[in-house]
Design a protein around this motif. Structure first.
Motif, PDB file in Angstrom:
ATOM      1  N   GLY A  88      42.456  39.669  40.786  1.00  0.00           N
ATOM      2  CA  GLY A  88      42.132  39.337  39.407  1.00  0.00           C
ATOM      3  C   GLY A  88      41.584  40.527  38.647  1.00  0.00           C
ATOM      4  O   GLY A  88      41.911  40.734  37.475  1.00  0.00           O
ATOM      5  N   THR A  89      40.757  41.329  39.314  1.00  0.00           N
ATOM      6  CA  THR A  89      40.196  42.526  38.673  1.00  0.00           C
ATOM      7  C   THR A  89      41.294  43.520  38.321  1.00  0.00           C
ATOM      8  O   THR A  89      41.310  44.094  37.219  1.00  0.00           O
ATOM      9  CB  THR A  89      39.162  43.186  39.599  1.00  0.00           C
ATOM     10  OG1 THR A  89      38.110  42.259  39.885  1.00  0.00           O
ATOM     11  CG2 THR A  89      38.579  44.432  38.951  1.00  0.00           C
ATOM     12  N   VAL A  90      42.211  43.732  39.263  1.00  0.00           N
ATOM     13  CA  VAL A  90      43.310  44.661  39.020  1.00  0.00           C
ATOM     14  C   VAL A  90      44.158  44.185  37.843  1.00  0.00           C
ATOM     15  O   VAL A  90      44.538  44.978  36.962  1.00  0.00           O
ATOM     16  CB  VAL A  90      44.172  44.817  40.284  1.00  0.00           C
ATOM     17  CG1 VAL A  90      45.447  45.608  39.968  1.00  0.00           C
ATOM     18  CG2 VAL A  90      43.387  45.517  41.381  1.00  0.00           C
ATOM     19  N   MET A  91      44.459  42.890  37.804  1.00  0.00           N
ATOM     20  CA  MET A  91      45.266  42.363  36.701  1.00  0.00           C
ATOM     21  C   MET A  91      44.539  42.483  35.368  1.00  0.00           C
ATOM     22  O   MET A  91      45.158  42.754  34.328  1.00  0.00           O
ATOM     23  CB  MET A  91      45.648  40.908  36.972  1.00  0.00           C
ATOM     24  CG  MET A  91      46.696  40.747  38.053  1.00  0.00           C
ATOM     25  SD  MET A  91      47.364  39.065  38.132  1.00  0.00           S
ATOM     26  CE  MET A  91      45.907  38.160  38.664  1.00  0.00           C
ATOM     27  N   LEU A  92      43.221  42.285  35.371  1.00  0.00           N
ATOM     28  CA  LEU A  92      42.456  42.433  34.138  1.00  0.00           C
ATOM     29  C   LEU A  92      42.493  43.877  33.649  1.00  0.00           C
ATOM     30  O   LEU A  92      42.678  44.134  32.450  1.00  0.00           O
ATOM     31  CB  LEU A  92      41.006  41.990  34.372  1.00  0.00           C
ATOM     32  CG  LEU A  92      40.069  42.097  33.166  1.00  0.00           C
ATOM     33  CD1 LEU A  92      40.579  41.230  32.021  1.00  0.00           C
ATOM     34  CD2 LEU A  92      38.649  41.694  33.554  1.00  0.00           C
ATOM     35  N   VAL A  93      42.341  44.809  34.582  1.00  0.00           N
ATOM     36  CA  VAL A  93      42.423  46.230  34.218  1.00  0.00           C
ATOM     37  C   VAL A  93      43.807  46.555  33.678  1.00  0.00           C
ATOM     38  O   VAL A  93      43.956  47.272  32.671  1.00  0.00           O
ATOM     39  CB  VAL A  93      42.092  47.111  35.435  1.00  0.00           C
ATOM     40  CG1 VAL A  93      42.390  48.574  35.132  1.00  0.00           C
ATOM     41  CG2 VAL A  93      40.632  46.954  35.837  1.00  0.00           C
TER      42      VAL A  93
END
Length: 333
Positions: A88-93
């Motif tokens: 989720g963090t990677v997708m948000l970035v």
């Protein structure tokens, strides 16, 4: 869980190999084909990466649909929540970078149009005053149609026949809507670092595509080569106005472009060469797509099966690991 992790890793690592295959294939194809190969590969490889991250992010959600509490998921698979959080963090970035890059494109395009407000011309040609030597294709913006922008310094630096080549080159960029291909691949580069190399490859093949169109319009490959070389030698701004990277006849590795124009026109691949090229591209993108689909389907089936095992065997001390062993065979962990 080893199987799932291996599948995730392979899906995220695959773009490095896929990008290399696409670049290699593009070098043996005519420029038009090469541009579409590179663009399609970039978009599909980026899509596969995002699909893998989405699948990993949804593991806790899928578990909740199967009536498994989050605490039970964490108990049986400690890596589930951290892995989902990381995805989720990677997708948000990625989303933030995509929005930021898109806004940069729009802002720089607006600045480019403002920088040519003093230009005059007729039809699709816009001549701007000044001693700078440059020519570029300026994409349409807010209802304004695309223009070929040429500086007065460039007009004075070229002969009549060479100016014809230059204008044909930039018109080819506009007619082929090359800026859309360039923007698409540029945006995919923020999704996966492996795709940055495709951005440079596409820029070169777009210039080669426009070179070939210009040579066809003027009827002389030698004159086209001379015009590109002279324009590059005379130019000093390297295809940039107002900070915007533009499709310019003076950009890219000019010696390679001139050398290609001094050779016979590239022909579309036929027979075995065409089949081999299509097979290589298809294999690359299909593998990326199937990897992403397999990951999503595998995660769903894994959670569903494990949930049935856990719900039906709580008293027997079964675990998610044993459920996976039953599904895939012993030694999964």
């Amino acid at each position: 869980m080893t199987y799932v992790l291996v599948l995730v890793v392979l899906t995220l690592v695959f773009p490095w190999g896929g990008a290399a295959v696409a670049r290699r294939l593009a070098t043996v194809l005519p420029p038009r084909w090469a541009c579409w190969v590179v663009s399609a590969a970039a978009v599909l490889l980026a899509g596969g990466t995002v699909s893998a991250l989405i699948g990993l992010f949804h593991v806790p959600f899928l578990a909740s649909l199967e009536q498994l509490s989050l605490s039970r998921v964490r108990e049986e698979w400690p890596a589930a929540v951290p892995a989902a959080a990381a995805a989720g963090t990677v997708m948000l970035v990625q989303l933030v970078l995509l929005v930021r890059r898109w806004l940069q494109h729009r802002s720089l395009l607006r600045r480019a149009w403002l920088s040519v407000d003093e230009g005059t011309g007729d039809g699709d040609l816009l001549v701007i005053p000044g001693s700078d030597v440059d020519a570029f294709a300026l994409p349409g913006y807010r209802g304004r149609r695309g223009r070929v922008v040429v500086t007065a310094g460039m007009v004075q630096s070229l002969k009549a026949g060479e100016r014809e080549v230059l204008l044909a080159h930039e018109r080819a960029h506009l007619a082929g809507r090359h800026h859309l291909l360039s923007a698409s691949v540029d945006l995919t580069a923020v999704v996966h670092p492996a795709l940055r190399s495709l951005r440079e490859a596409l820029a070169f093949h777009l210039e080669r595509w426009a070179d070939e169109e210009a040579a066809a319009v003027t009827g002389s490959r030698r004159v086209a080569a001379a015009a590109i070389a002279r324009a590059a030698l005379a130019g000093a701004s390297h295809g940039r106005v107002g900070g915007y990277p533009l499709l310019s006849a003076t950009s890219g590795p000019v010696p390679q472009r001139v050398e290609a124009l001094l050779l016979p026109a590239p022909a579309a691949p036929r027979g075995g060469a065409r089949r081999a090229g299509v097979a290589a591209l298809a294999g690359t993108v299909v593998a990326a797509a199937l990897g992403a689909l397999a990951l999503a389907y595998g995660l769903h089936e894994y959670v569903e099966f494990a949930a049935r095992r856990l719900i039906g065997a709580d008293e027997g001390g079964s675990s998610l690991w044993s459920a996976l062993d039953t599904l895939f065979g012993s030694g999964a962990a």
